[in-house]
Scaffold this active site. Structure first.
Site, PDB file in Angstrom:
ATOM      1  N   SER A   1      19.396  66.269 -56.514  1.00 56.82           N
ATOM      2  CA  SER A   1      20.472  65.558 -55.827  1.00 56.82           C
ATOM      3  C   SER A   1      19.842  64.374 -55.126  1.00 56.82           C
ATOM      4  CB  SER A   1      21.147  66.486 -54.807  1.00 56.82           C
ATOM      5  OG  SER A   1      22.116  65.792 -54.071  1.00 56.82           O
TER       6      SER A   1
ATOM      7  N   HIS B   1      22.713  72.312 -57.263  1.00 57.49           N
ATOM      8  CA  HIS B   1      21.537  73.185 -57.238  1.00 57.49           C
ATOM      9  C   HIS B   1      21.761  74.529 -57.907  1.00 57.49           C
ATOM     10  CE1 HIS B   1      19.138  71.077 -53.786  1.00 57.49           C
ATOM     11  NE2 HIS B   1      19.293  70.335 -54.861  1.00 57.49           N
TER      12      HIS B   1
ATOM     13  N   GLU C   1      24.072  73.523 -50.038  1.00 52.24           N
ATOM     14  CA  GLU C   1      23.160  74.454 -49.376  1.00 52.24           C
ATOM     15  C   GLU C   1      23.817  75.097 -48.161  1.00 52.24           C
ATOM     16  OE1 GLU C   1      19.039  73.161 -48.658  1.00 52.24           O
ATOM     17  OE2 GLU C   1      19.535  71.350 -49.778  1.00 52.24           O
TER      18      GLU C   1
ATOM     19  N   GLU D   1      16.196  76.356 -55.248  1.00 56.48           N
ATOM     20  CA  GLU D   1      15.476  76.428 -53.984  1.00 56.48           C
ATOM     21  C   GLU D   1      15.388  77.845 -53.438  1.00 56.48           C
ATOM     22  OE1 GLU D   1      17.282  73.478 -51.482  1.00 56.48           O
ATOM     23  OE2 GLU D   1      16.600  71.840 -52.754  1.00 56.48           O
TER      24      GLU D   1
ATOM     25  N   ASP E   1      24.221  71.786 -45.944  1.00 58.19           N
ATOM     26  CA  ASP E   1      24.035  70.512 -46.652  1.00 58.19           C
ATOM     27  C   ASP E   1      25.129  70.436 -47.697  1.00 58.19           C
ATOM     28  OD1 ASP E   1      23.351  68.291 -48.130  1.00 58.19           O
ATOM     29  OD2 ASP E   1      21.499  69.134 -48.944  1.00 58.19           O
TER      30      ASP E   1
ATOM     31  N   GLU F   1      24.555  68.387 -42.875  1.00 54.80           N
ATOM     32  CA  GLU F   1      23.890  67.282 -43.575  1.00 54.80           C
ATOM     33  C   GLU F   1      24.798  66.739 -44.677  1.00 54.80           C
ATOM     34  OE1 GLU F   1      20.308  67.054 -46.879  1.00 54.80           O
ATOM     35  OE2 GLU F   1      20.155  68.541 -45.260  1.00 54.80           O
TER      36      GLU F   1
ATOM     37  N   ASP G   1      21.213  62.111 -45.093  1.00 57.82           N
ATOM     38  CA  ASP G   1      20.191  62.208 -46.141  1.00 57.82           C
ATOM     39  C   ASP G   1      20.414  61.094 -47.158  1.00 57.82           C
ATOM     40  OD1 ASP G   1      18.342  62.875 -48.076  1.00 57.82           O
ATOM     41  OD2 ASP G   1      19.421  64.632 -48.785  1.00 57.82           O
TER      42      ASP G   1
ATOM     43  N   LYS H   1      12.312  62.743 -46.254  1.00 59.82           N
ATOM     44  CA  LYS H   1      11.681  63.166 -47.503  1.00 59.82           C
ATOM     45  C   LYS H   1      10.646  62.114 -47.896  1.00 59.82           C
ATOM     46  CE  LYS H   1      15.901  65.365 -49.301  1.00 59.82           C
ATOM     47  NZ  LYS H   1      17.025  65.189 -50.251  1.00 59.82           N
TER      48      LYS H   1
ATOM     49  N   HIS I   1      11.847  69.318 -48.196  1.00 62.60           N
ATOM     50  CA  HIS I   1      11.343  69.454 -49.565  1.00 62.60           C
ATOM     51  C   HIS I   1      12.304  68.791 -50.549  1.00 62.60           C
ATOM     52  CE1 HIS I   1      13.969  73.310 -50.242  1.00 62.60           C
ATOM     53  NE2 HIS I   1      14.607  72.373 -49.575  1.00 62.60           N
TER      54      HIS I   1
ATOM     55  N   LYS J   1      13.095  71.930 -43.714  1.00 62.65           N
ATOM     56  CA  LYS J   1      13.801  72.506 -44.861  1.00 62.65           C
ATOM     57  C   LYS J   1      12.807  72.661 -45.997  1.00 62.65           C
ATOM     58  CE  LYS J   1      17.595  70.957 -46.595  1.00 62.65           C
ATOM     59  NZ  LYS J   1      18.687  70.070 -47.076  1.00 62.65           N
TER      60      LYS J   1
END
Length: 421
Positions: free
Chosen positions: A43, A156, A165, A206, A243, A287, A314, A339, A367, A390
């Protein structure tokens, strides 16, 4: 006698999703070697630095990174041989200038970051310091609170959740070791609950579970149930962080919650939904609650919820000082996701964090969905004094590697270690 970079070489390796990525070795003239492996996101924001892929469909479906490898070996290495590895900012600037594009499209952010991180590792080794102490100095004693991904949706995982998430956030733990225990116990309690309800307990990229739940709400309800089943108090011992990755379901001006059957929503309706969730569930951080170009929506969301919870940008910010400066001025968020591979060098990432600190914002070191066993980001979080991290769920070795390194760091620091947001 100053240390000098004697050689730099890269190779193509695989990340946790089985896709190619790049590993770089920086060799000093005294034989010290600094190594770094670069992660890859699924993503991704449209304004991220370019992750250079070969595009050759005959190799790894076009995802090979031999061009980036060649750029390290043939272009970057000759430009950096002879540098003192402790000159991190000058080395990073040299690579940025060599690339010559605004988004690292020529050499690739993956090539540049691999070298940048490997240089830092070599310099730390030369200085006889752990990486976190080399980058952060004597004050690098702050161990971050983990945001542990336990339910996966969106891009994901193939699940029934629109949002990407659902994370547990052990805010009441006294130490990192205890926070990890809180999270792992809740993760296993959730697995038992899912199995008892007839849901699949396979995991996504993840490490979070990816069940075909009936709604986004049910995901939160399951987490609250798991927290209590593990013996903890929701909202006091363990909170929830989300997220949404809203860009992934934003289309034609609408937020389309099709997986959960909640229909199309405007930005204002999304914020209203999240406001209800914050009142109903122990949510403390959201997020990417809106799409990456919805600046007006983010301003409104921060105005409505920013005094109650953390609003994290993000895809909106992509670890880029230009976007962070705009968001600070417009009050579009009150925290940033950080990131390293989003911006592409250690120096630029540090600059983004400095801006967050100056604004009084929080920041979360993160991550990517395609990870490696490299623990650079865990050490970087301690170096930067980041109170939040994270790095995935309580399973999958590429995630656990980061947690285990933080356990070691907390033990190394002993009584000097500071834990918490």
């Amino acid at each position: 006698m100053f240390p000098r970079i004697d050689a730099i070489h890269a190779l193509e390796i695989l990340d946790s999703r089985g896709n190619p990525t790049i590993r770089v070795n920086v060799v000093l003239d005294n034989g010290i070697v600094g190594t770094a492996s670069v992660p890859s996101g699924a993503s991704t924001g449209e304004n991220e630095a370019v992750e250079l892929r070969d595009g050759d469909k005959k190799r790894y479906g076009g995802k090979g990174v031999l061009t980036a490898v060649s750029n390290v070996n043939k272009l970057i290495a000759p430009a950096l041989v002879g540098f003192d590895p402790r000159q991190q900012a000058q080395i990073d600037l040299t690579m940025i200038e060599l690339d010559g594009t605004p988004n690292k499209a020529r050499l690739g952010a993956n090539a540049i970051l691999g070298v940048s991180q490997a240089v830092a590792r070599a310099a730390a080794e030369y200085s006889d310091l752990p990486l976190y102490a080399y980058l952060g100095g004597a004050g690098a004693v702050h161990i971050p609170v983990p945001m542990m991904n336990v339910l996966n949706g969106g891009k994901h995982a193939d699940s029934g959740m629109d949002f990407q998430e659902f994370m547990i956030y052990p805010i009441g733990a006294p130490t990192f070791a205890e926070a990890l225990r809180y999270g792992a116990e809740t993760f296993h309690a959730l697995k038992k609950i899912l199995a008892a309800k007839g849901y699949a307990t396979s995991v996504g990229d993840e490490g979070g579970f990816a069940p075909q739940v009936k709604s986004n709400d049910e995901a939160c309800e399951l987490i609250v149930e798991a927290i209590a089943a593990a013996g903890y108090q929701p909202g006091k011992d363990i909170a929830i962080a989300l997220d949404l990755a809203a860009s992934s379901f934003f289309e034609d001006g609408q937020y389309r919650l099709t997986r959960s059957g909640q229909g199309d929503k405007s930005a204002a309706e999304m914020t209203a939904l999240l406001k209800l969730w914050v009142e109903k569930y122990p949510i403390v951080s959201i997020e990417d609650g809106l799409a990456e170009n919805d600046w007006a929506g983010f301003r409104e969301q921060t105005a409505v919820l920013g005094d109650k919870i953390q609003i994290v940008g993000d895809d909106l910010l992509v670890t880029n000082t230009r976007f962070i400066e705009r968001a600070v001025a417009e009050k579009s968020c009150n925290a940033a996701l950080i990131k390293l591979n989003q911006i592409g060098s250690v120096t630029e990432t540090i600059a983004a964090i400095h801006l967050c600190r100056k604004a009084g914002w929080g920041f979360v070191i993160s991550h990517r969905s395609g990870e490696t066993e490299d623990t650079f980001m865990a050490e970087f979080a301690v170096a930067m004094g980041g109170g939040q991290l994270k790095t995935g769920s309580a399973c999958r070795s590429e995630r656990i590697a980061k947690y285990n390194r933080l356990l070691e760091i907390e033990q190394e620091l002993g009584r000097a270690a500071v834990f918490g947001r």
